[in-house]
Design an enzyme around this catalytic site. Structure first.
Site, short mmCIF file in Angstrom:
data_model
loop_
_atom_site.label_atom_id
_atom_site.label_comp_id
_atom_site.label_asym_id
_atom_site.label_seq_id
_atom_site.Cartn_x
_atom_site.Cartn_y
_atom_site.Cartn_z
N GLU A 193 0.65 -1.32 -0.27
CA GLU A 193 0.00 -0.16 0.19
C GLU A 193 0.92 1.29 -0.03
O GLU A 193 2.16 1.24 0.36
CB GLU A 193 -0.84 0.12 1.25
CG GLU A 193 -1.94 -1.18 1.21
CD GLU A 193 -2.76 -1.32 -0.04
OE1 GLU A 193 -2.88 -0.21 -1.06
OE2 GLU A 193 -3.31 -2.32 -0.47
N ASP A 317 6.30 17.26 -30.44
CA ASP A 317 6.12 18.18 -29.18
C ASP A 317 7.40 18.64 -28.63
O ASP A 317 8.08 17.72 -28.29
CB ASP A 317 5.23 17.88 -28.23
CG ASP A 317 4.83 18.89 -27.15
OD1 ASP A 317 4.40 19.98 -27.33
OD2 ASP A 317 5.21 18.35 -25.90
N ASP A 462 3.30 14.71 -23.21
CA ASP A 462 4.31 15.16 -24.58
C ASP A 462 3.56 14.25 -25.58
O ASP A 462 3.56 14.76 -26.76
CB ASP A 462 5.61 14.83 -24.31
CG ASP A 462 6.01 15.30 -23.06
OD1 ASP A 462 6.02 16.77 -22.98
OD2 ASP A 462 6.23 14.73 -22.11
#
Length: 501
Positions: A193, A317, A462
Site C-alpha cells: 500500500e 512536441d 508530450d
C-alpha cells in the site's frame, strides 16, 4: 518418489482394502500439507508480475512500483519475491535481482493491523497455520512476536538461506512515524500500500548500501498498491518525474488470469464510477477526471503493415526539461479511422539527437508542430522548427491549426486544445481512433492525461500533444514514398492537400 509427486489419477479406489484406503488418505493429507507449506515451489507469475520482478535484475532498477487494481495478485507477487530473497531459492525462470548470501529486509503496511493482515499473512499464512505463506515452512527458523499489543502480530522472522546463513525480515507500519524507520542498512524494503512521502524516502535511504556495506551493492525498494490517493508525490515520482533507477509496472484486471471474462465484467460493474479506473486498472484517481475516459483495450490493435494508399503524418512536441514527444499517425480515409503507429519521447534532447531517432520513420514523412516552434534559440537565433528541418525532418510550413471553415484561408482554423481533444475523444468513443498495442509510453500518458478544476493539466502530456498536432493537420498527410518536399504550402490545401514550394 516424493509424496508431492504422487500421481493418483488412474487409481481404482474400489480395489483397495480398508487399510490401503486409510493409508492413501494419509498420503493425500500429507501431500496437501507439504504443498501448502511450500507454495514458493509452485509460484508461476502472470506476465505483468514477471515483468515487475525482472526489471530489478535485467535492468538493475532499484525502485519498483507495481501499480495495480484490487485483488489482482500484486501483494502475492511481492510476497513471493521476498521469500526468494530470504531463502535464496530462485526458480529457473527468475530474471530479477539475486543475492547469494542471507538478506535483511522490512515488509510494511499502513497500520500494525493492516501489516499483520496483508504482508505478514502473505509471508507466513494465517495465525494458527504459520508456514503456509510464501516462505516455506521448512525454512522458517523462528518467529518473534510483536510487543505493541496487536493480536497475532509478528515483529520479525528468521529464515534459513541456502548459503547456510540466516536471513531476517521485520515488519513495519507507516503509522509509527518516520523516526521508527530510521536505523539499519537493509537489502530490501517492501511497501504494501502507498506510503507517505517521508516514510518512502526514509525506507529508500535504508537501502543505500545494502545490509553489507563492504559489498558495495545497494539494496532495493518495491511498492505494491492500488492508487486510490490520486496523484500523490510518491505516485508522481514514478509516473511523472521518473528519476533514474525507477520503474512502474501497471497491471489491470485484464492481466489477472484467475478471473473469467464474465467475472471481470461483474467486478468492473460493481465499483463506483469514480473509483473504477483505480480499482480495476490501477490508474490513479485524477482530480476532476480523465480527459479520455475510455477503456484502453478498445483502442488497442496489433501492429500491422500500413496499406500503401493510406496517408501518414508525424506530430512533434518540443521539450527539454520535459520530454520531447513524437507520434506518427496513419489515416484510413475510406473508413475514416486514425491509427497511432509510432511514438517516442525523451527529455534533454537537442534537435540533432531527437531528430536522429525519429528520422528513420520516413524521410518522406511531413511533420506537424506547435506554435512554440516559432521561438528563436538565443544562441543560434534560429527557430526551433527550422532547427529540426535542418536535421532532415520535413516540417510543415506553419504551426498546427484546425481545418479552416469553408471558404476561409488556411491557417485560420485556430489551435485550441479543447477542440482537438474533444474530436479525438469522439473518435475513440465511436471506434474511429486506434493505437498500436505495443506503444506502452503512449498508453501511459493516455491513462494520466487529466483535468483539475476543469482545466487540462499540462503535465506528462508530450505524446498526447504530439498526437493532437498530427491529428489537427491530418489534411496534409501523404502516402509513403511520395515525392520529397522541403516545405509544405497551405495556400491550396483545400484542393490538393499539400504541395511543394
Amino acid at each position: 518418489m516424493a509424496v508431492t509427486e504422487l500421481d493418483l489419477s488412474g487409481l481404482d479406489l474400489s480395489r483397495l482394502t480398508p487399510a490401503e484406503r486409510r493409508r492413501m488418505l494419509e498420503l493425500l493429507t500429507l501431500r496437501a500439507k507439504l504443498k501448502s507449506e511450500n507454495k514458493l515451489a509452485d509460484y508461476v507469475p502472470y506476465a505483468k508480475q514477471k515483468m515487475f520482478h525482472a526489471v530489478g535484475g535485467i535492468y538493475g532498477v532499484r525502485e519498483r512500483l507495481l501499480m495495480a487494481g484490487n485483488q489482482l495478485g500484486k501483494t502475492y507477487s511481492a510476497g513471493f519475491e521476498v521469500a526468494m530473497h530470504l531463502t535464496g531459492k530462485y526458480p529457473d525462470w527468475w530474471e530479477g535481482k539475486r543475492w547469494d548470501r542471507p538478506t535483511i529486509g522490512w515488509a510494511s503496511g499502513i497500520t500494525s493491523e493492516s501489516t499483520r493482515d496483508n504482508p505478514q499473512r502473505i509471508l507466513l499464512g494465517q495465525p494458527g497455520d504459520w508456514g503456509t505463506g510464501c516462505i516455506p515452512a521448512a525454512d522458517i527458523i523462528s518467529i518473534s512476536r510483536a510487543s505493541h499489543g496487536v493480536t497475532n502480530a509478528v515483529d520479525s522472522i528468521k529464515v534459513r538461506h541456502m548459503s547456510g546463513g540466516v536471513s531476517i525480515v521485520s515488519f513495519k507500519a507507516y503509522e509509527k512515524g518516520r523516526e521508527k524507520w530510521q536505523g539499519p542498512s537493509l537489502d530490501f524494503v517492501w511497501f504494501d500500500e502507498e506510503p507517505p512521502e517521508d516514510i518512502y524516502t526514509e525506507g529508500l535511504t535504508r537501502t543505500n548500501v545494502g545490509s553489507n556495506g563492504a559489498e558495495g551493492m545497494s539494496g532495493i525498494t518495491f511498492i505494491t498498491f492500488t492508487p486510490l490517493l490520486g496523484m500523490s508525490n510518491v505516485v508522481k515520482r514514478f509516473v511523472v518525474d521518473k528519476p533514474a533507477g525507477t520503474n512502474v509496472t501497471s497491471m489491470t484486471i485484464h492481466d489477472a488470469e484467475h478471473y473469467t471474462p464474465e467475472q471481470r465484467a461483474s467486478i468492473i460493474a460493481s465499483y463506483p464510477a469514480h473509483e473504477r479506473e483505480a480499482r480495476t486498472n490501477g490508474t490513479p484517481t485524477l482530480g476532476s477526471g480523465r480527459i479520455f475516459p475510455v477503456d484502453e483495450e478498445t483502442l488497442k490493435v496489433a501492429q500491422f503493415e500500413i496499406p500503401a494508399h493510406w496517408v501518414q503524418l508525424g506530430g512533434i512536441d518540443f521539450g527539454w526539461d520535459h520530454p520531447s514527444g513524437a507520434a506518427r499517425i496513419a489515416w484510413d480515409r475510406d473508413e475514416d479511422v486514425i491509427y497511432v503507429t509510432a511514438a517516442h519521447r525523451q527529455r534533454e534532447q537537442t534537435p540533432l539527437m531527437f531528430a536522429g531517432t525519429i528520422r528513420p520513420w520516413g524521410d518522406w514523412l511531413p511533420w506537424a508542430w506547435p506554435h512554440d516552434g516559432l521561438q528563436h534559440d538565443k544562441g543560434s537565433g534560429e527557430a526551433l522548427k527550422d532547427q529540426y528541418a535542418a536535421q532532415g525532418l520535413l516540417m510543415l510550413q506553419d504551426k498546427a491549426t484546425h481545418p479552416p471553415a469553408v471558404g476561409k484561408e488556411e491557417g485560420t482554423g485556430g489551435n485550441g486544445v479543447e477542440a482537438g481533444v474533444i474530436e479525438m475523444l469522439d473518435r475513440m468513443l465511436t471506434g474511429r481512433f486506434k493505437v498500436f498495442a505495443h506503444l506502452n509510453d503512449w498508453f501511459e500518458e493516455f491513462r494520466m492525461y487529466h483535468r483539475k478544476d476543469g482545466k487540462i493539466v499540462k503535465l506528462d502530456d508530450d505524446l498526447m500533444s504530439a498526437t493532437r498536432y498530427a491529428y489537427m493537420m491530418r489534411r496534409f498527410a501523404v502516402v509513403k514514398g511520395g515525392p520529397k518536399r522541403a516545405m509544405y504550402d497551405f495556400s491550396n490545401s483545400a484542393a490538393s492537400g499539400a504541395r511543394a514550394i
